[in-house]
Scaffold this motif. Structure first.
Motif, mmCIF file in Angstrom:
data_model
loop_
_atom_site.group_PDB
_atom_site.id
_atom_site.type_symbol
_atom_site.label_atom_id
_atom_site.label_comp_id
_atom_site.label_asym_id
_atom_site.label_seq_id
_atom_site.Cartn_x
_atom_site.Cartn_y
_atom_site.Cartn_z
ATOM 1 N N ILE A 72 0.835 -1.208 0.000
ATOM 2 C CA ILE A 72 0.000 0.000 0.000
ATOM 3 C C ILE A 72 0.869 1.258 0.000
ATOM 4 O O ILE A 72 0.570 2.239 -0.687
ATOM 5 C CB ILE A 72 -1.024 -0.008 1.174
ATOM 6 N N ASN A 90 -8.722 6.975 1.750
ATOM 7 C CA ASN A 90 -9.112 5.821 2.548
ATOM 8 C C ASN A 90 -7.989 5.341 3.456
ATOM 9 O O ASN A 90 -8.225 4.750 4.476
ATOM 10 C CB ASN A 90 -9.483 4.638 1.642
ATOM 11 N N PHE A 91 -6.778 5.573 3.030
ATOM 12 C CA PHE A 91 -5.648 5.027 3.752
ATOM 13 C C PHE A 91 -4.869 6.090 4.531
ATOM 14 O O PHE A 91 -3.912 5.795 5.201
ATOM 15 C CB PHE A 91 -4.692 4.322 2.776
ATOM 16 N N LYS A 97 -13.323 6.888 8.349
ATOM 17 C CA LYS A 97 -13.728 5.893 7.356
ATOM 18 C C LYS A 97 -15.122 5.362 7.651
ATOM 19 O O LYS A 97 -15.442 5.060 8.793
ATOM 20 C CB LYS A 97 -12.752 4.728 7.354
ATOM 21 N N GLN A 101 -16.213 1.971 3.353
ATOM 22 C CA GLN A 101 -14.809 2.176 2.968
ATOM 23 C C GLN A 101 -13.924 1.075 3.541
ATOM 24 O O GLN A 101 -13.080 0.522 2.860
ATOM 25 C CB GLN A 101 -14.322 3.539 3.456
ATOM 26 N N GLU A 105 -11.607 -1.642 1.544
ATOM 27 C CA GLU A 105 -10.166 -1.779 1.769
ATOM 28 C C GLU A 105 -9.795 -3.222 2.060
ATOM 29 O O GLU A 105 -8.815 -3.741 1.546
ATOM 30 C CB GLU A 105 -9.731 -0.909 2.961
ATOM 31 N N ARG A 106 -10.613 -3.846 2.914
ATOM 32 C CA ARG A 106 -10.314 -5.244 3.261
ATOM 33 C C ARG A 106 -10.409 -6.121 2.023
ATOM 34 O O ARG A 106 -9.560 -6.976 1.788
ATOM 35 C CB ARG A 106 -11.278 -5.737 4.340
ATOM 36 N N GLN A 108 -9.899 -5.293 -1.030
ATOM 37 C CA GLN A 108 -8.737 -5.052 -1.890
ATOM 38 C C GLN A 108 -7.517 -5.804 -1.386
ATOM 39 O O GLN A 108 -6.770 -6.380 -2.155
ATOM 40 C CB GLN A 108 -8.416 -3.566 -1.950
ATOM 41 N N CYS A 109 -7.327 -5.806 -0.072
ATOM 42 C CA CYS A 109 -6.178 -6.504 0.494
ATOM 43 C C CYS A 109 -6.281 -8.000 0.262
ATOM 44 O O CYS A 109 -5.302 -8.646 -0.074
ATOM 45 C CB CYS A 109 -6.050 -6.226 1.990
#
Ligand SMILES: [Zn+2]
Length: 203
Positions: A72, A90-91, A97, A101, A105-106, A108-109
């Motif tokens: 990231i 988001n990061f 958040k 959101q 994010e989770r 995507q990871c």
């Protein structure tokens, strides 16, 4: 589209490698920064692949490994260094958040992890096929028929039958798009493993 995809779409491994000062020759090859490389053995395109040490990935992987950053942060660095202007709020930790959101994010990871696992499988397949490819070349040279031979050596015949095809598979596995790579691993994955077992005994 996720942040990782957005970054990858706009910055290729080629862009990243040259941006951070590594010289790429006109054949798209450079000296690999991940092992002690005297002659350029890393091919750089939309992705990079080193034929010496097997280092392999996209622009984000490159920056992550080259600078020792989590993926990231590597994506963020590219965003800044290339002025992509992608919103990473988001990061950033500054914005509050939403649940949505956080969920994104989770996701995507996780998909990134799945992708990494696939890349490990793919890298093993590339190693096996590269070895098999050199072996086929060797057989073609060493076992070629001489005048008056009644039968061709089976190794020579095998090299005639397989060399081109293995070459194509390698090309697609290394430089093909994700869909093509998945297709190859699905169709030929088991056979490639079997080839690996078989050629263990050859040197
Ligand atoms: Zn290397």
């Amino acid at each position: 589209m996720g942040i990782f995809d957005e970054v990858k779409k706009r910055v290729t491994a080629y862009d990243a490698v040259s941006h951070y000062g590594i010289k790429i020759n006109n054949k798209g090859m450079c000296c690999c920064p991940f092992h002690d490389d005297k002659n350029p053995s890393m091919k750089v395109d939309s992705r990079y692949h080193c034929f010496g040490c097997g280092a392999d990935g996209d622009a984000i992987d490159f920056v992550s490994n080259y600078f020792g950053l989590p993926v990231i942060k590597a994506a963020k660095k590219i965003n800044e260094d290339f002025n992509l202007g992608i919103a990473f709020k988001n990061f950033s930790g500054n914005d509050i958040k939403s649940e949505e959101q956080l969920r994104l994010e989770r996701e995507q990871c996780i998909s990134r992890e799945v992708e990494r696992a696939f890349d490990i499988m793919r890298r093993d397949a590339i190693n096996i096929l590269s070895k098999y490819h050199s072996l086929l070349w060797y057989w073609r040279k060493e076992y070629g028929p001489s005048e008056g031979d009644a039968d061709w050596h089976p190794f020579f015949v095998e090299s005639l039958e397989k060399l081109e095809f293995i070459n194509e598979l390698l090309d697609d596995l290394i430089f093909g798009d994700r869909e093509k790579q998945l297709e190859i691993m699905e169709i030929y994955g088991e056979e490639i493993k079997a080839i690996g077992e078989r050629i263990k005994n050859f040197n």
